[in-house]
Design an enzyme around this catalytic site. Structure first.
Site, PDB file in Angstrom:
ATOM      1  N   ASN A  81      68.388  39.991  43.976  1.00  0.00           N
ATOM      2  CA  ASN A  81      67.781  40.250  45.270  1.00  0.00           C
ATOM      3  C   ASN A  81      68.757  40.835  46.276  1.00  0.00           C
ATOM      4  OD1 ASN A  81      65.730  40.188  47.234  1.00  0.00           O
ATOM      5  ND2 ASN A  81      66.403  38.220  47.981  1.00  0.00           N
TER       6      ASN A  81
ATOM      7  N   SER B  68      62.780  45.188  43.456  1.00  0.00           N
ATOM      8  CA  SER B  68      62.698  46.595  43.799  1.00  0.00           C
ATOM      9  C   SER B  68      61.994  46.648  45.152  1.00  0.00           C
ATOM     10  CB  SER B  68      61.937  47.356  42.713  1.00  0.00           C
ATOM     11  OG  SER B  68      61.785  48.720  43.062  1.00  0.00           O
TER      12      SER B  68
ATOM     13  N   TYR C   2      67.465  55.112  50.000  1.00  0.00           N
ATOM     14  CA  TYR C   2      67.003  53.762  49.676  1.00  0.00           C
ATOM     15  C   TYR C   2      65.955  53.823  48.561  1.00  0.00           C
ATOM     16  CZ  TYR C   2      64.643  49.274  50.057  1.00  0.00           C
ATOM     17  OH  TYR C   2      64.077  48.060  49.766  1.00  0.00           O
TER      18      TYR C   2
ATOM     19  N   LYS D 244      65.887  52.276  44.644  1.00  0.00           N
ATOM     20  CA  LYS D 244      64.823  51.433  44.101  1.00  0.00           C
ATOM     21  C   LYS D 244      64.162  52.094  42.885  1.00  0.00           C
ATOM     22  CE  LYS D 244      65.557  47.975  46.724  1.00  0.00           C
ATOM     23  NZ  LYS D 244      66.073  46.727  46.142  1.00  0.00           N
TER      24      LYS D 244
ATOM     25  N   THR E 270      61.254  38.829  56.613  1.00  0.00           N
ATOM     26  CA  THR E 270      62.608  38.483  56.192  1.00  0.00           C
ATOM     27  C   THR E 270      63.587  39.152  57.156  1.00  0.00           C
ATOM     28  OG1 THR E 270      62.899  40.410  54.764  1.00  0.00           O
ATOM     29  CG2 THR E 270      61.857  38.455  53.774  1.00  0.00           C
TER      30      THR E 270
END
Length: 196
Positions: free
Chosen positions: A13, A64, A79, A83, A114
């Site tokens: 993660n 991902s 980014y 992924k 988050t």
């Protein structure tokens, strides 16, 4: 291994978001995003595989993003590329480790509440170019409007991953969140074109 004598589930993660146009991104910024998001995952996999192989069981979950499936987001090119790389190495890994009784699941979340959009988890380029109005708009939206206002509960995402880790035949892909599901719906259209 020292504490419990075995590893049953590995969750990769670690990583961060890089929000910038491709033109304004330096080589160091791009490479750093790949280092954390892709090579971080790869390094953990290489460390844990001897143990899982010896046990002939285990489950690797690689985080991902929906951005690993679709990448039409201004400013998120590198980014998304990281992924997409996680998706590719995970799919190949799943085929490689299946004979050892090891499962792999690629977790593809949308937006969850988050710290992903905090300054420690989202980076912007050192040299921003105002010519990229869509990228600057995305940057402002993520920093001022979206951050702190995400509807999805990360506790529910964690519960879903725990449930998948217990499944004897878990899926290779796990979309999490309505937004991720909606963005991936092009797959349903693809399937609908099959033979009559």
């Amino acid at each position: 291994m020292e504490q419990f004598g075995r590893i049953d589930v590995v969750l990769n993660n670690a990583g961060y978001g890089q929000l910038s146009s491709l033109e304004e991104l330096t080589d160091d910024e791009a490479r750093a995003n790949f280092e954390g998001n892709v090579f971080g995952t790869l390094n953990v996999i290489r460390q844990v595989m001897p143990h899982l192989r010896q046990q002939q069981t285990g489950h690797i979950l690689n985080l991902s993003s929906i951005a690993g499936i679709t990448s039409s987001f201004p400013g998120w090119g590198i980014y998304c590329a990281t992924k997409f790389a996680v998706e590719g190495l995970s799919e190949s890994l799943a085929a490689e480790v299946a004979p050892f009784g090891i499962n792999v699941t690629i977790v593809e979340p949308g937006y969850f509440r988050t710290e992903f959009l905090s300054s420690g988890s989202m980076r912007i380029p050192a040299g921003s170019m105002q010519e990229y109005a869509l990228v600057r708009q995305s940057e402002a939206a993520h920093q001022k409007q979206i951050r702190g206002n995400l509807p999805r509960d990360p506790v529910k995402a964690a519960a879903a991953m725990i449930q998948i880790a217990k499944e004897p035949n878990p899926p290779l892909h796990l979309l999490l969140g309505q937004d991720a599901y909606d963005m991936a719906q092009w797959e349903a259209l693809t399937v609908s074109t099959g033979s009559a």
